[in-house]
Design a protein around this motif. Structure first.
Motif, PDB file in Angstrom:
ATOM      1  N   PRO A  45      64.013  82.742  76.464  1.00 59.89           N
ATOM      2  CA  PRO A  45      62.845  83.067  76.984  1.00 59.89           C
ATOM      3  C   PRO A  45      62.599  82.470  78.349  1.00 59.89           C
ATOM      4  CG  PRO A  45      62.694  81.295  75.523  1.00 59.89           C
ATOM      5  CD  PRO A  45      64.009  81.286  75.329  1.00 59.89           C
ATOM      6  N   GLU A  46      63.283  81.607  79.051  1.00 60.30           N
ATOM      7  CA  GLU A  46      63.157  81.211  80.413  1.00 60.30           C
ATOM      8  C   GLU A  46      63.839  82.158  81.619  1.00 60.30           C
ATOM      9  OE1 GLU A  46      60.817  78.700  80.981  1.00 60.30           O
ATOM     10  OE2 GLU A  46      60.506  78.623  78.864  1.00 60.30           O
ATOM     11  N   ARG A  47      64.860  82.907  80.895  1.00 58.94           N
ATOM     12  CA  ARG A  47      65.632  83.629  81.738  1.00 58.94           C
ATOM     13  C   ARG A  47      64.812  84.893  82.282  1.00 58.94           C
ATOM     14  NH1 ARG A  47      71.994  84.335  80.876  1.00 58.94           N
ATOM     15  NH2 ARG A  47      72.479  84.747  83.138  1.00 58.94           N
ATOM     16  N   ARG A  48      65.273  85.199  83.655  1.00 57.37           N
ATOM     17  CA  ARG A  48      64.551  86.650  84.039  1.00 57.37           C
ATOM     18  C   ARG A  48      65.456  87.744  83.361  1.00 57.37           C
ATOM     19  NH1 ARG A  48      66.570  87.405  90.521  1.00 57.37           N
ATOM     20  NH2 ARG A  48      68.516  87.529  89.801  1.00 57.37           N
ATOM     21  N   ILE A  49      64.558  88.795  83.148  1.00 55.41           N
ATOM     22  CA  ILE A  49      65.121  89.958  82.559  1.00 55.41           C
ATOM     23  C   ILE A  49      65.403  91.070  83.880  1.00 55.41           C
ATOM     24  CG2 ILE A  49      64.843  91.958  81.175  1.00 55.41           C
ATOM     25  CD1 ILE A  49      63.440  90.017  79.445  1.00 55.41           C
ATOM     26  N   ILE A  50      66.611  91.629  83.866  1.00 56.26           N
ATOM     27  CA  ILE A  50      67.233  92.744  84.876  1.00 56.26           C
ATOM     28  C   ILE A  50      67.651  93.851  84.133  1.00 56.26           C
ATOM     29  CG2 ILE A  50      68.399  93.240  86.968  1.00 56.26           C
ATOM     30  CD1 ILE A  50      68.549  90.196  87.410  1.00 56.26           C
ATOM     31  N   LEU A  51      66.796  95.029  84.431  1.00 55.22           N
ATOM     32  CA  LEU A  51      67.201  95.951  83.627  1.00 55.22           C
ATOM     33  C   LEU A  51      67.898  97.023  84.510  1.00 55.22           C
ATOM     34  CD1 LEU A  51      66.936  97.422  80.788  1.00 55.22           C
ATOM     35  CD2 LEU A  51      64.863  98.554  81.725  1.00 55.22           C
ATOM     36  N   HIS A  52      69.220  97.621  84.032  1.00 52.82           N
ATOM     37  CA  HIS A  52      69.755  98.682  84.611  1.00 52.82           C
ATOM     38  C   HIS A  52      69.622  99.922  83.930  1.00 52.82           C
ATOM     39  CE1 HIS A  52      73.314 101.157  85.688  1.00 52.82           C
ATOM     40  NE2 HIS A  52      72.679 100.727  87.048  1.00 52.82           N
TER      41      HIS A  52
END
Length: 108
Positions: A45-52
């Motif tokens: 839950p703490e990690r940022r989400i990067i979507l490709h």
């Protein structure tokens, strides 16, 4: 058709598109992205989400971009008309294809 999402940890979600419908921004932001974001946040839950994602119209639509902004998801851009193949072409799609073929022949 199916839409599948993977992370460096493995498969996150596979979502079927029933009745040979077209992927639209409405379907993408209603059926796909909420499931994927929920699963990713369960993992960490703490990690940022990067979507490709590629430059399909459902991915680049204003509705999709707005939804991702509201969910605090960053986008990793895919260059337009890029001659480079996506890593999915080499790693993800063959695994999906093999699984589908296996399931098909098990039903026969």
């Amino acid at each position: 058709m199916v839409v599948t999402f993977v992370s460096k940890a493995g498969q996150i979600a596979t979502i079927p598109l029933n009745e040979q419908r077209t992927v639209t921004a409405d379907w993408y932001t209603t059926n796909c992205l909420p499931k994927v974001i929920t699963e990713l946040r369960k993992i960490n839950p703490e990690r940022r989400i990067i979507l490709h994602q590629d430059n399909a119209s459902s991915h680049t639509a204003q509705r999709t971009r707005q939804y991702l902004t509201e969910e605090n998801v960053e986008l990793l851009d895919h260059p337009p008309h890029s001659p480079d193949l996506s890593p999915n072409d080499f790693f993800t799609f063959p695994k999906i294809k093999n699984r589908l073929v296996k399931e098909y022949f098990e039903k026969q």
